[in-house]
Scaffold this motif. Sequence first.
Motif, PDB file in Angstrom:
ATOM      1  N   LEU A 132     -34.076 -11.415   2.937  1.00  0.00           N
ATOM      2  CA  LEU A 132     -34.123 -12.835   2.623  1.00  0.00           C
ATOM      3  C   LEU A 132     -34.950 -13.107   1.366  1.00  0.00           C
ATOM      4  O   LEU A 132     -34.694 -14.085   0.649  1.00  0.00           O
ATOM      5  N   ALA A 133     -35.939 -12.262   1.094  1.00  0.00           N
ATOM      6  CA  ALA A 133     -36.709 -12.414  -0.142  1.00  0.00           C
ATOM      7  C   ALA A 133     -35.806 -12.252  -1.364  1.00  0.00           C
ATOM      8  O   ALA A 133     -35.919 -13.002  -2.342  1.00  0.00           O
ATOM      9  N   PHE A 134     -34.880 -11.285  -1.308  1.00  0.00           N
ATOM     10  CA  PHE A 134     -33.940 -11.113  -2.418  1.00  0.00           C
ATOM     11  C   PHE A 134     -32.988 -12.302  -2.513  1.00  0.00           C
ATOM     12  O   PHE A 134     -32.604 -12.717  -3.618  1.00  0.00           O
ATOM     13  N   VAL A 135     -32.583 -12.847  -1.369  1.00  0.00           N
ATOM     14  CA  VAL A 135     -31.735 -14.037  -1.394  1.00  0.00           C
ATOM     15  C   VAL A 135     -32.461 -15.195  -2.077  1.00  0.00           C
ATOM     16  O   VAL A 135     -31.884 -15.925  -2.902  1.00  0.00           O
ATOM     17  N   CYS A 136     -33.746 -15.366  -1.738  1.00  0.00           N
ATOM     18  CA  CYS A 136     -34.539 -16.439  -2.365  1.00  0.00           C
ATOM     19  C   CYS A 136     -34.680 -16.222  -3.864  1.00  0.00           C
ATOM     20  O   CYS A 136     -34.586 -17.178  -4.658  1.00  0.00           O
ATOM     21  N   GLN A 137     -34.908 -14.974  -4.273  1.00  0.00           N
ATOM     22  CA  GLN A 137     -35.015 -14.695  -5.705  1.00  0.00           C
ATOM     23  C   GLN A 137     -33.711 -14.994  -6.436  1.00  0.00           C
ATOM     24  O   GLN A 137     -33.716 -15.514  -7.557  1.00  0.00           O
ATOM     25  N   SER A 138     -32.591 -14.698  -5.797  1.00  0.00           N
ATOM     26  CA  SER A 138     -31.301 -15.021  -6.402  1.00  0.00           C
ATOM     27  C   SER A 138     -31.130 -16.525  -6.529  1.00  0.00           C
ATOM     28  O   SER A 138     -30.620 -17.025  -7.555  1.00  0.00           O
ATOM     29  N   GLY A 139     -31.543 -17.257  -5.498  1.00  0.00           N
ATOM     30  CA  GLY A 139     -31.463 -18.713  -5.556  1.00  0.00           C
ATOM     31  C   GLY A 139     -32.325 -19.291  -6.668  1.00  0.00           C
ATOM     32  O   GLY A 139     -31.918 -20.221  -7.377  1.00  0.00           O
ATOM     33  N   ILE A 140     -33.519 -18.726  -6.838  1.00  0.00           N
ATOM     34  CA  ILE A 140     -34.403 -19.189  -7.921  1.00  0.00           C
ATOM     35  C   ILE A 140     -33.769 -18.912  -9.279  1.00  0.00           C
ATOM     36  O   ILE A 140     -33.794 -19.756 -10.182  1.00  0.00           O
ATOM     37  N   GLY A 141     -33.176 -17.721  -9.431  1.00  0.00           N
ATOM     38  CA  GLY A 141     -32.503 -17.407 -10.690  1.00  0.00           C
ATOM     39  C   GLY A 141     -31.379 -18.375 -10.988  1.00  0.00           C
ATOM     40  O   GLY A 141     -31.190 -18.794 -12.141  1.00  0.00           O
ATOM     41  N   TYR A 142     -30.614 -18.747  -9.976  1.00  0.00           N
ATOM     42  CA  TYR A 142     -29.534 -19.708 -10.172  1.00  0.00           C
ATOM     43  C   TYR A 142     -30.090 -21.062 -10.619  1.00  0.00           C
ATOM     44  O   TYR A 142     -29.558 -21.687 -11.554  1.00  0.00           O
ATOM     45  N   LEU A 143     -31.148 -21.532  -9.953  1.00  0.00           N
ATOM     46  CA  LEU A 143     -31.728 -22.820 -10.320  1.00  0.00           C
ATOM     47  C   LEU A 143     -32.246 -22.809 -11.759  1.00  0.00           C
ATOM     48  O   LEU A 143     -32.075 -23.782 -12.499  1.00  0.00           O
ATOM     49  N   VAL A 144     -32.883 -21.706 -12.153  1.00  0.00           N
ATOM     50  CA  VAL A 144     -33.448 -21.623 -13.495  1.00  0.00           C
ATOM     51  C   VAL A 144     -32.353 -21.647 -14.558  1.00  0.00           C
ATOM     52  O   VAL A 144     -32.451 -22.324 -15.587  1.00  0.00           O
ATOM     53  N   THR A 145     -31.274 -20.900 -14.310  1.00  0.00           N
ATOM     54  CA  THR A 145     -30.205 -20.837 -15.303  1.00  0.00           C
ATOM     55  C   THR A 145     -29.428 -22.148 -15.400  1.00  0.00           C
ATOM     56  O   THR A 145     -28.774 -22.403 -16.420  1.00  0.00           O
ATOM     57  N   ARG A 146     -29.489 -22.969 -14.389  1.00  0.00           N
ATOM     58  CA  ARG A 146     -28.756 -24.234 -14.393  1.00  0.00           C
ATOM     59  C   ARG A 146     -29.612 -25.409 -14.856  1.00  0.00           C
ATOM     60  O   ARG A 146     -29.161 -26.551 -14.842  1.00  0.00           O
ATOM     61  N   SER A 147     -30.829 -25.146 -15.278  1.00  0.00           N
ATOM     62  CA  SER A 147     -31.755 -26.231 -15.612  1.00  0.00           C
ATOM     63  C   SER A 147     -32.039 -26.264 -17.104  1.00  0.00           C
ATOM     64  O   SER A 147     -31.783 -25.300 -17.831  1.00  0.00           O
ATOM     65  N   GLN A 148     -32.608 -27.383 -17.537  1.00  0.00           N
ATOM     66  CA  GLN A 148     -33.007 -27.533 -18.926  1.00  0.00           C
ATOM     67  C   GLN A 148     -34.229 -26.672 -19.219  1.00  0.00           C
ATOM     68  O   GLN A 148     -35.097 -26.485 -18.359  1.00  0.00           O
ATOM     69  N   VAL A 149     -34.288 -26.159 -20.458  1.00  0.00           N
ATOM     70  CA  VAL A 149     -35.355 -25.234 -20.825  1.00  0.00           C
ATOM     71  C   VAL A 149     -36.723 -25.891 -20.678  1.00  0.00           C
ATOM     72  O   VAL A 149     -37.682 -25.272 -20.187  1.00  0.00           O
ATOM     73  N   GLU A 150     -36.857 -27.152 -21.065  1.00  0.00           N
ATOM     74  CA  GLU A 150     -38.166 -27.800 -21.011  1.00  0.00           C
ATOM     75  C   GLU A 150     -38.642 -28.026 -19.580  1.00  0.00           C
ATOM     76  O   GLU A 150     -39.846 -28.132 -19.319  1.00  0.00           O
ATOM     77  N   ASP A 151     -37.693 -28.090 -18.640  1.00  0.00           N
ATOM     78  CA  ASP A 151     -38.089 -28.265 -17.240  1.00  0.00           C
ATOM     79  C   ASP A 151     -38.465 -26.951 -16.578  1.00  0.00           C
ATOM     80  O   ASP A 151     -39.205 -26.928 -15.589  1.00  0.00           O
ATOM     81  N   VAL A 152     -37.931 -25.850 -17.131  1.00  0.00           N
ATOM     82  CA  VAL A 152     -38.119 -24.551 -16.487  1.00  0.00           C
ATOM     83  C   VAL A 152     -39.570 -24.086 -16.593  1.00  0.00           C
ATOM     84  O   VAL A 152     -40.104 -23.456 -15.682  1.00  0.00           O
TER      85      VAL A 152
END
Length: 345
Positions: free
Chosen positions: A166-186
Amino acid sequence: MTAVDTGASPVQQLRAGARSRYRLVTGALVAILFAVAALTLLWGVGLGEVTEHVAYLLGADADRSFAVRLRLPRLVMGVGVGVAFGLSGALFQTVLRNPLASPDIIGVTGGASLAGAWAILFAGLTGAWVSVAAFAGAAVVAAAILLLSWRGELSGYRFVLVGVGLAFVCQSGIGYLVTRSQVEDVRSALVWMVGSIGTPGWGSVAVLALGLLGLLPLTGYAGWRLRAMQLGDETAAGLGLRVGPTRVLILTLGVALAALATAFVGPIAFVAFMSAPIARRLLPAAGPTLLPSALVGAVVVLGAELVCEHLLTGLEVPVGIVTGVIGAPYLLWLLATGTMRRSPR
């Protein structure tokens, strides 16, 4: 005529030596904590100004002292989260008898990071609402680990494997959120996800203190049950302990402590993982580990904060980076020396 032996038996001598070693180690850790706290609070203050700042600390026009106004809330927050992470790691590792069973390894803090990142990047939340989201995320992931690893009883080995997955699942979810967000918000989200004490106000410190006041007595109450479970499930059951519910109760306390700390400062890496093993190496074979682990956690967080604030000049480094730099080699050293094969007492 039979001589009367007035000396203590070997068992009594062993217990007395263990108690003496425990008091010595605990006292030394308290002294180190006070020393690091004093350095954190008074770093850069001239010798002639120390008395003035101490007077401010005791309440004499505290608003005039930057040490009280800015550094003291960071100091108290660092001690609080260090205690929470240290206790959480000790509870997890001892009750599951696995040195990898730490909330920052098995996904509990990963769930908090995922929820916190979603709150910052997608929901546009700030401040206390990010903390609430992080706490909820850690609780949801912990519940999922428990449900997926339960097979009539709770196996520490299965619990760790499910948690790592589940830790790897969470890391994948975080990666998805980061790539879908604006750079200044990241950037702000990444600082929180790495773990940073920041500049907390007394309101946040008070909420953390209230949470600890509710959890620490429960942790102390569960301490004797933890000592019984260290003897093995059969022995603990023979002493009248309900092993399954007790294990779930102790894990719930560990999750609550880790979630509380993560909610305020983010998932500071490896503090929960390192604290209990370091404490066990300092203690005698039969010594309890909760209080020393809490003190080690506080020393590690304050020490890392001291390095970030005063030794890495010109750089804005979150405290989680320093603990990660320390913790990753420590994990590799444990693996290389075979210490990981020995379960915690």
